[in-house]
Design an enzyme around this catalytic site. Structure first.
Site, PDB file in Angstrom:
ATOM      1  N   SER A  57       0.794  -1.243   0.000  1.00 46.24           N
ATOM      2  CA  SER A  57       0.000   0.000   0.000  1.00 46.24           C
ATOM      3  C   SER A  57       0.818   1.281   0.000  1.00 46.24           C
ATOM      4  O   SER A  57       0.248   2.372  -0.112  1.00 46.24           O
ATOM      5  CB  SER A  57      -0.953   0.007   1.200  1.00 46.24           C
ATOM      6  OG  SER A  57      -2.056  -0.833   0.946  1.00 46.24           O
ATOM      7  N   LYS A  60       0.160   3.824  -2.627  1.00 47.27           N
ATOM      8  CA  LYS A  60      -0.832   4.900  -2.543  1.00 47.27           C
ATOM      9  C   LYS A  60      -0.200   6.282  -2.366  1.00 47.27           C
ATOM     10  O   LYS A  60      -0.906   7.295  -2.482  1.00 47.27           O
ATOM     11  CB  LYS A  60      -1.818   4.614  -1.414  1.00 47.27           C
ATOM     12  CG  LYS A  60      -2.664   3.359  -1.652  1.00 47.27           C
ATOM     13  CD  LYS A  60      -3.704   3.170  -0.551  1.00 47.27           C
ATOM     14  CE  LYS A  60      -4.553   1.926  -0.777  1.00 47.27           C
ATOM     15  NZ  LYS A  60      -3.920   0.714  -0.225  1.00 47.27           N
ATOM     16  N   SER A 117      -5.626   3.366   4.696  1.00 48.07           N
ATOM     17  CA  SER A 117      -5.204   2.698   3.464  1.00 48.07           C
ATOM     18  C   SER A 117      -6.363   2.042   2.723  1.00 48.07           C
ATOM     19  O   SER A 117      -6.247   0.927   2.204  1.00 48.07           O
ATOM     20  CB  SER A 117      -4.122   1.647   3.779  1.00 48.07           C
ATOM     21  OG  SER A 117      -3.388   1.321   2.632  1.00 48.07           O
ATOM     22  N   LYS A 221       3.073   6.627   4.840  1.00 44.73           N
ATOM     23  CA  LYS A 221       2.261   5.529   4.340  1.00 44.73           C
ATOM     24  C   LYS A 221       2.876   4.181   4.681  1.00 44.73           C
ATOM     25  O   LYS A 221       4.068   3.959   4.470  1.00 44.73           O
ATOM     26  CB  LYS A 221       2.091   5.652   2.820  1.00 44.73           C
ATOM     27  CG  LYS A 221       1.017   4.735   2.264  1.00 44.73           C
ATOM     28  CD  LYS A 221      -0.370   5.197   2.687  1.00 44.73           C
ATOM     29  CE  LYS A 221      -1.404   4.101   2.558  1.00 44.73           C
ATOM     30  NZ  LYS A 221      -1.287   3.036   3.590  1.00 44.73           N
TER      31      LYS A 221
END
Length: 379
Positions: A57, A60, A117, A221
């Site tokens: 993730s 992202k 997320s 993130k």
């Protein structure tokens, strides 16, 4: 024997006293890691940061970058309503359980992507911005090329496992830097620890626990899949310096957080953003045929450099200023340069420019000045 022992003890004490607060983190419990400073993009630590891994993730970061660029360009608004498609709600993994045709603002979807997320929101945003996830992924790869992310290939906008979906720690640092450097509004979301959606009925808790316990943490993130293992792009700011620490393929969740903490501690202990000023006053420049006799040069921009703290006294400057210039002089016109050196090596150059306009004398003005000069000579 005693003399040798005493000498050894003395050497040990010298080494201890001269060591930095945090030694170079030679061993980070992840196969790939990097530490980068935001403003300069300078890499402060590199541990196999070019090897490709699945980013999970952390993908992202690029999704959010394209969304923020759309917002800042005016093609997307924070309060625009985004509709969840059949494709978006089918993502699985981390999500906020959007229902088909459910609408949510861009602001709330960005919050969901950043804090928990949410794969469903990432795809919904991608479809809203580009028409389809596939078209959005094309934009992601194009933007990656523009940023110099040479070892990156995106297959989706979520980071869910997909053949050929790969990047490296260095490339993650590049896109993380672009996001936090040029779109600071993202910090409103990346620094959230706990929040809600849907009028308080849906709870959010940040997957990045550094936000809760690391001083100065600003984001960014997390990522995890069974094949990518544990990934993290962590950002933090202290004393005006923001750092980006990236780890990939860490064996445990705790390892990724501890590794990034180690990298950030090393950066803050050993480096600082140092403002630079001229070592001497900048002299005025003579203006020929101007309504004023001189013009004052000033630096075109503020200058700060990333410096090892041990070299804080090694910064010097050199001035090169024009002796005279002919009118008219425009505001901002270049009049010289200020060179910044560290240990005698040039690291930056700042233009010296005119602080104000100096118009050229008219014919009448020139004649009047000549008369005044004659009167003064014969007075």
């Amino acid at each position: 024997m005693k003399r040798i022992t005493a000498l050894g003890l003395s050497l040990l004490l010298i080494c201890l006293l001269s060591a930095p607060a945090y030694a170079v983190p030679a061993e980070v419990t992840a196969p790939s890691a990097i530490l980068m400073e935001k403003t300069t993009g300078r890499v402060l630590y590199n541990q196999d940061a070019d090897t490709q891994y699945e980013p999970a993730s952390v993908t992202k970061v690029m999704t959010l970058l394209l969304v923020m660029e759309a917002i800042d360009s005016g093609s997307l608004g924070w309060e625009d309503a985004v509709t969840a498609s059949t494709h978006a709600i089918s993502m699985g993994g981390s999500q906020i359980w959007l229902k088909e045709n459910e609408q949510m603002s861009v602001r709330d979807m960005v919050k969901a992507v950043t804090v928990v997320s949410a794969n469903d929101c990432a795809v919904a945003l991608a479809e809203h911005v580009a028409g389809s996830e596939a078209a959005f992924v094309d934009r992601m790869n194009e933007r990656a090329r523009q940023l110099g992310m040479e070892r990156t290939n995106f297959v989706n906008c979520t980071g869910l496992p997909a053949q050929g979906h790969l990047t490296c720690a260095y490339d993650i640092a590049l896109m993380s830097r672009e996001l936090i450097l040029n779109h600071p509004a993202i910090r409103e979301f990346t620094t959230i620890w706990m929040d809600t959606l849907r009028d308080g009925t849906f709870q959010l808790s940040n997957t990045n626990r550094l936000i809760f316990y690391y001083e100065g943490a600003t984001g960014l993130k997390t990522g995890f899949t069974d094949t990518a293992l544990y990934c993290l792009s962590a950002t933090a700011e202290r004393d005006g310096m923001e750092l980006i620490a990236v780890v990939m393929h860490a064996p445990t969740s705790n390892d990724r957080f501890e590794a990034c903490k180690t990298l950030l501690n090393y950066g803050f202990a050993n480096y600082a953003i140092t403002p630079v000023y001229p070592d001497q006053a900048i002299p005025p420049v003579e203006v020929l045929l101007g309504e004023q006799d001189t013009v004052q040069p000033v630096t075109a921009r503020e200058c700060s450099i990333l410096l090892e703290k041990s070299k804080s006294g090694a910064v010097t400057t050199q001035l090169e200023v024009a002796q005279q210039v002919e009118a008219p002089v425009e505001p901002g016109q270049k009049l010289g340069e200020l060179r910044v050196l560290v240990d005698g090596e040039q690291v930056d150059t700042i233009d010296l420019v005119a602080a104000q306009e100096v118009p050229r004398l008219s014919i009448g003005g020139i004649f009047k000045r000549m008369l005044n000069s004659l009167f003064l000579q014969h007075g």
